[in-house]
Design a protein around this motif. Structure first.
Motif, PDB file in Angstrom:
ATOM      1  N   ILE A  20       9.737  14.417  -0.640  1.00 18.52           N
ATOM      2  CA  ILE A  20      11.073  14.835  -0.211  1.00 18.52           C
ATOM      3  C   ILE A  20      11.001  15.648   1.081  1.00 18.52           C
ATOM      4  O   ILE A  20      11.841  15.498   1.982  1.00 18.52           O
ATOM      5  CB  ILE A  20      11.756  15.653  -1.325  1.00 18.52           C
ATOM      6  CG1 ILE A  20      11.993  14.760  -2.551  1.00 18.52           C
ATOM      7  CG2 ILE A  20      13.069  16.246  -0.837  1.00 18.52           C
ATOM      8  CD1 ILE A  20      12.565  15.495  -3.738  1.00 18.52           C
ATOM      9  N   ALA A  21       9.974  16.479   1.202  1.00 16.64           N
ATOM     10  CA  ALA A  21       9.874  17.359   2.369  1.00 16.64           C
ATOM     11  C   ALA A  21       9.386  16.628   3.614  1.00 16.64           C
ATOM     12  O   ALA A  21       9.901  16.843   4.720  1.00 16.64           O
ATOM     13  CB  ALA A  21       8.942  18.530   2.053  1.00 16.64           C
ATOM     14  N   ASN A  22       8.396  15.746   3.454  1.00 17.67           N
ATOM     15  CA  ASN A  22       7.738  15.147   4.620  1.00 17.67           C
ATOM     16  C   ASN A  22       7.919  13.638   4.733  1.00 17.67           C
ATOM     17  O   ASN A  22       7.422  13.038   5.684  1.00 17.67           O
ATOM     18  CB  ASN A  22       6.242  15.476   4.588  1.00 17.67           C
ATOM     19  CG  ASN A  22       5.985  16.966   4.543  1.00 17.67           C
ATOM     20  OD1 ASN A  22       6.693  17.752   5.183  1.00 17.67           O
ATOM     21  ND2 ASN A  22       4.978  17.383   3.780  1.00 17.67           N
ATOM     22  N   GLY A  23       8.572  13.015   3.775  1.00 12.81           N
ATOM     23  CA  GLY A  23       8.799  11.582   3.854  1.00 12.81           C
ATOM     24  C   GLY A  23       7.635  10.770   3.309  1.00 12.81           C
ATOM     25  O   GLY A  23       6.659  11.306   2.777  1.00 12.81           O
ATOM     26  N   TYR A  24       7.749   9.448   3.475  1.00 15.87           N
ATOM     27  CA  TYR A  24       6.740   8.533   2.946  1.00 15.87           C
ATOM     28  C   TYR A  24       5.523   8.492   3.873  1.00 15.87           C
ATOM     29  O   TYR A  24       5.655   8.453   5.095  1.00 15.87           O
ATOM     30  CB  TYR A  24       7.306   7.123   2.808  1.00 15.87           C
ATOM     31  CG  TYR A  24       8.486   7.023   1.872  1.00 15.87           C
ATOM     32  CD1 TYR A  24       8.643   7.914   0.819  1.00 15.87           C
ATOM     33  CD2 TYR A  24       9.449   6.030   2.036  1.00 15.87           C
ATOM     34  CE1 TYR A  24       9.713   7.822  -0.048  1.00 15.87           C
ATOM     35  CE2 TYR A  24      10.526   5.926   1.172  1.00 15.87           C
ATOM     36  CZ  TYR A  24      10.656   6.825   0.137  1.00 15.87           C
ATOM     37  OH  TYR A  24      11.721   6.730  -0.721  1.00 15.87           O
ATOM     38  N   LYS A  25       4.334   8.462   3.265  1.00 14.32           N
ATOM     39  CA  LYS A  25       3.093   8.362   4.028  1.00 14.32           C
ATOM     40  C   LYS A  25       2.119   7.447   3.295  1.00 14.32           C
ATOM     41  O   LYS A  25       2.118   7.375   2.068  1.00 14.32           O
ATOM     42  CB  LYS A  25       2.472   9.746   4.233  1.00 14.32           C
ATOM     43  CG  LYS A  25       3.312  10.659   5.122  1.00 14.32           C
ATOM     44  CD  LYS A  25       2.584  11.947   5.462  1.00 14.32           C
ATOM     45  CE  LYS A  25       3.422  12.797   6.417  1.00 14.32           C
ATOM     46  NZ  LYS A  25       2.738  14.048   6.790  1.00 14.32           N
ATOM     47  N   LEU A  26       1.284   6.759   4.087  1.00  9.42           N
ATOM     48  CA  LEU A  26       0.322   5.826   3.503  1.00  9.42           C
ATOM     49  C   LEU A  26      -0.755   6.545   2.698  1.00  9.42           C
ATOM     50  O   LEU A  26      -1.311   5.979   1.755  1.00  9.42           O
ATOM     51  CB  LEU A  26      -0.329   4.984   4.605  1.00  9.42           C
ATOM     52  CG  LEU A  26       0.542   3.887   5.230  1.00  9.42           C
ATOM     53  CD1 LEU A  26      -0.184   3.226   6.386  1.00  9.42           C
ATOM     54  CD2 LEU A  26       0.932   2.846   4.188  1.00  9.42           C
ATOM     55  N   MET A  36       8.799   4.139  -7.129  1.00 10.58           N
ATOM     56  CA  MET A  36       7.619   3.405  -6.690  1.00 10.58           C
ATOM     57  C   MET A  36       6.675   3.117  -7.859  1.00 10.58           C
ATOM     58  O   MET A  36       6.057   2.049  -7.921  1.00 10.58           O
ATOM     59  CB  MET A  36       6.885   4.201  -5.606  1.00 10.58           C
ATOM     60  CG  MET A  36       7.746   4.496  -4.389  1.00 10.58           C
ATOM     61  SD  MET A  36       8.455   2.988  -3.671  1.00 10.58           S
ATOM     62  CE  MET A  36       9.586   3.683  -2.468  1.00 10.58           C
ATOM     63  N   ALA A  37       6.567   4.058  -8.787  1.00  4.66           N
ATOM     64  CA  ALA A  37       5.733   3.817  -9.965  1.00  4.66           C
ATOM     65  C   ALA A  37       6.295   2.669 -10.798  1.00  4.66           C
ATOM     66  O   ALA A  37       5.542   1.843 -11.335  1.00  4.66           O
ATOM     67  CB  ALA A  37       5.641   5.093 -10.802  1.00  4.66           C
ATOM     68  N   MET A  38       7.609   2.597 -10.900  1.00  6.39           N
ATOM     69  CA  MET A  38       8.235   1.490 -11.618  1.00  6.39           C
ATOM     70  C   MET A  38       7.959   0.165 -10.925  1.00  6.39           C
ATOM     71  O   MET A  38       7.730  -0.861 -11.582  1.00  6.39           O
ATOM     72  CB  MET A  38       9.739   1.743 -11.726  1.00  6.39           C
ATOM     73  CG  MET A  38      10.099   2.892 -12.648  1.00  6.39           C
ATOM     74  SD  MET A  38      11.817   3.440 -12.478  1.00  6.39           S
ATOM     75  CE  MET A  38      12.689   1.941 -12.818  1.00  6.39           C
ATOM     76  N   ALA A  39       7.965   0.176  -9.596  1.00 15.38           N
ATOM     77  CA  ALA A  39       7.652  -1.050  -8.855  1.00 15.38           C
ATOM     78  C   ALA A  39       6.215  -1.485  -9.108  1.00 15.38           C
ATOM     79  O   ALA A  39       5.934  -2.680  -9.282  1.00 15.38           O
ATOM     80  CB  ALA A  39       7.890  -0.831  -7.364  1.00 15.38           C
ATOM     81  N   VAL A  40       5.291  -0.525  -9.148  1.00 12.92           N
ATOM     82  CA  VAL A  40       3.883  -0.848  -9.399  1.00 12.92           C
ATOM     83  C   VAL A  40       3.711  -1.441 -10.789  1.00 12.92           C
ATOM     84  O   VAL A  40       3.012  -2.447 -10.982  1.00 12.92           O
ATOM     85  CB  VAL A  40       3.010   0.411  -9.233  1.00 12.92           C
ATOM     86  CG1 VAL A  40       1.580   0.137  -9.691  1.00 12.92           C
ATOM     87  CG2 VAL A  40       3.015   0.873  -7.781  1.00 12.92           C
ATOM     88  N   ILE A  98       0.837  -1.204   0.000  1.00 11.33           N
ATOM     89  CA  ILE A  98       0.000   0.000   0.000  1.00 11.33           C
ATOM     90  C   ILE A  98       0.869   1.251   0.000  1.00 11.33           C
ATOM     91  O   ILE A  98       0.574   2.241  -0.687  1.00 11.33           O
ATOM     92  CB  ILE A  98      -0.941  -0.013   1.221  1.00 11.33           C
ATOM     93  CG1 ILE A  98      -1.880  -1.224   1.151  1.00 11.33           C
ATOM     94  CG2 ILE A  98      -1.744   1.278   1.301  1.00 11.33           C
ATOM     95  CD1 ILE A  98      -2.776  -1.374   2.368  1.00 11.33           C
ATOM     96  N   LEU A  99       1.959   1.209   0.747  1.00  8.48           N
ATOM     97  CA  LEU A  99       2.862   2.360   0.810  1.00  8.48           C
ATOM     98  C   LEU A  99       3.484   2.645  -0.554  1.00  8.48           C
ATOM     99  O   LEU A  99       3.607   3.809  -0.959  1.00  8.48           O
ATOM    100  CB  LEU A  99       3.954   2.105   1.848  1.00  8.48           C
ATOM    101  CG  LEU A  99       4.934   3.255   2.110  1.00  8.48           C
ATOM    102  CD1 LEU A  99       4.197   4.467   2.665  1.00  8.48           C
ATOM    103  CD2 LEU A  99       6.031   2.807   3.076  1.00  8.48           C
ATOM    104  N   VAL A 100       3.863   1.594  -1.266  1.00  9.62           N
ATOM    105  CA  VAL A 100       4.436   1.776  -2.603  1.00  9.62           C
ATOM    106  C   VAL A 100       3.422   2.440  -3.533  1.00  9.62           C
ATOM    107  O   VAL A 100       3.749   3.382  -4.270  1.00  9.62           O
ATOM    108  CB  VAL A 100       4.898   0.420  -3.170  1.00  9.62           C
ATOM    109  CG1 VAL A 100       5.223   0.539  -4.651  1.00  9.62           C
ATOM    110  CG2 VAL A 100       6.113  -0.082  -2.410  1.00  9.62           C
ATOM    111  N   PHE A 101       2.177   1.957  -3.503  1.00 10.29           N
ATOM    112  CA  PHE A 101       1.135   2.561  -4.335  1.00 10.29           C
ATOM    113  C   PHE A 101       0.909   4.020  -3.946  1.00 10.29           C
ATOM    114  O   PHE A 101       0.764   4.891  -4.812  1.00 10.29           O
ATOM    115  CB  PHE A 101      -0.171   1.774  -4.199  1.00 10.29           C
ATOM    116  CG  PHE A 101      -0.269   0.591  -5.111  1.00 10.29           C
ATOM    117  CD1 PHE A 101      -0.839   0.711  -6.365  1.00 10.29           C
ATOM    118  CD2 PHE A 101       0.214  -0.645  -4.721  1.00 10.29           C
ATOM    119  CE1 PHE A 101      -0.932  -0.377  -7.217  1.00 10.29           C
ATOM    120  CE2 PHE A 101       0.132  -1.743  -5.562  1.00 10.29           C
ATOM    121  CZ  PHE A 101      -0.442  -1.607  -6.814  1.00 10.29           C
TER     122      PHE A 101
END
Length: 302
Positions: free
Chosen positions: A47-53, A270-274, A33-36
């Motif tokens: 970049i500013a706030n990091g990864y979020k769900l 992440m788009a490439m992973a999806v 879900i995080l990757v999507f």
């Protein structure tokens, strides 16, 4: 007097087991879900706030950049699918054909054949001779066969399948087939293979992953864009972006010409992973079906 089933599980133990599996399932699902979520996020927010769900700002920039050359994406997708399907089927067939005779104790020179396959697990000819054989001897430069042949036969899979044939196929069944007039090929196709679906599905699954995730062979043998795999195409795209974003001189020169767009980096990964995991996600239920079918074939029915 009511006897207690020795295999019965108490309610407390069952609750603990269910909780552990639930926790494990969540641990597997959340990263996906995080990757999507990141792939649909704005690059500056990531970049500013990091990864979020949940994306702070929805954006399709990564996918727009990735699909700029749609024809190349579709073509590379087709190459990867063809290589994966043909390679997996051929790999499983060759592995079974090599492993089954090795499991038979009456095979002449059985030890030598086992040594040949085991020796390749310990030693190899080196990268340069390996490359020269495929390019100069076999003439497979820019050929789709160059993406299939190097991964066609794995010594580890041969040993795994040989062990399964030797330990899980009763000798009495083979002897009964021989008494009934079945030859070696008919016995292998009609009796051994249906009883070996679990191990064949396992080998097929790992072969599918090896072929689908491979980008190295395209980098080594392919210079024609019409034959590169999807994974190598995305890998090359990512390298180009990283080069542009980390090389200040090149970036400034392109920016001065007004041709430097806002290049996604984290979201593009992440788009490439999806994009890359699509067919593999669909393949797992298919193999799971044959796991179950293989486990029930030949079972004793009451």
């Amino acid at each position: 007097m009511k006897t207690r089933d020795p295999l019965a599980v108490s309610k407390r133990s069952a609750a603990v087991i269910h909780f552990m599996f639930l926790f494990y399932a969540i641990a597997c699902i959340v990263p996906i879900i995080l990757v999507f979520a990141i792939s649909f996020s704005d690059e500056t927010k990531v970049i500013a706030n990091g990864y979020k769900l949940i994306p702070e700002q929805f954006s399709l920039t990564a996918y727009e950049f990735l699909f700029k050359d749609m024809d190349q994406i579709i073509h590379s997708y087709g190459i990867s699918i063809i290589v994966t399907v043909v390679g997996t089927i051929t790999s499983v067939a060759l592995t079974a054909l090599y492993a089954y005779p090795l499991s038979r104790r009456d095979l002449p020179y059985r030890g030598w054949f086992a040594f040949f396959i085991f020796f390749t697990m310990l030693f190899n000819g080196g990268l340069v001779p390996w490359y020269l054989v495929y390019v100069n001897v076999l003439d497979l430069k820019n050929s789709i066969l160059a993406l299939i042949l190097p991964l066609l036969l794995s010594p580890f899979f041969v040993l795994v399948m040989r062990t399964f044939f030797a330990n899980s196929i009763p000798v009495s069944i083979l002897e009964s087939a021989r008494i009934d007039g079945a030859g070696e090929l008919k016995t292998f196709l009609r009796i051994v293979l249906p009883l070996s679906l679990p191990v064949m599905a396992t080998v097929a699954l790992f072969s599918t992953l090896n072929y689908w995730n491979d980008w190295y062979l395209s980098m080594i043998f392919i210079s024609d864009n019409r034959t590169i795999s999807l994974q190598y195409l995305m890998y090359r795209t990512l390298l180009d972006i990283q080069y542009l974003t980390t090389n200040a001189n090149v970036s400034s020169q392109i920016s001065s010409q007004g041709a430097m767009p806002d290049l996604p980096n984290k979201t593009l990964q992440m788009a490439m992973a999806v994009v890359g995991i699509g067919p593999i996600v669909l393949a797992y239920p298919f193999f799971q079906r044959y796991f179950i079918k293989g486990l029930t074939v030949g079972a004793v029915k009451g």
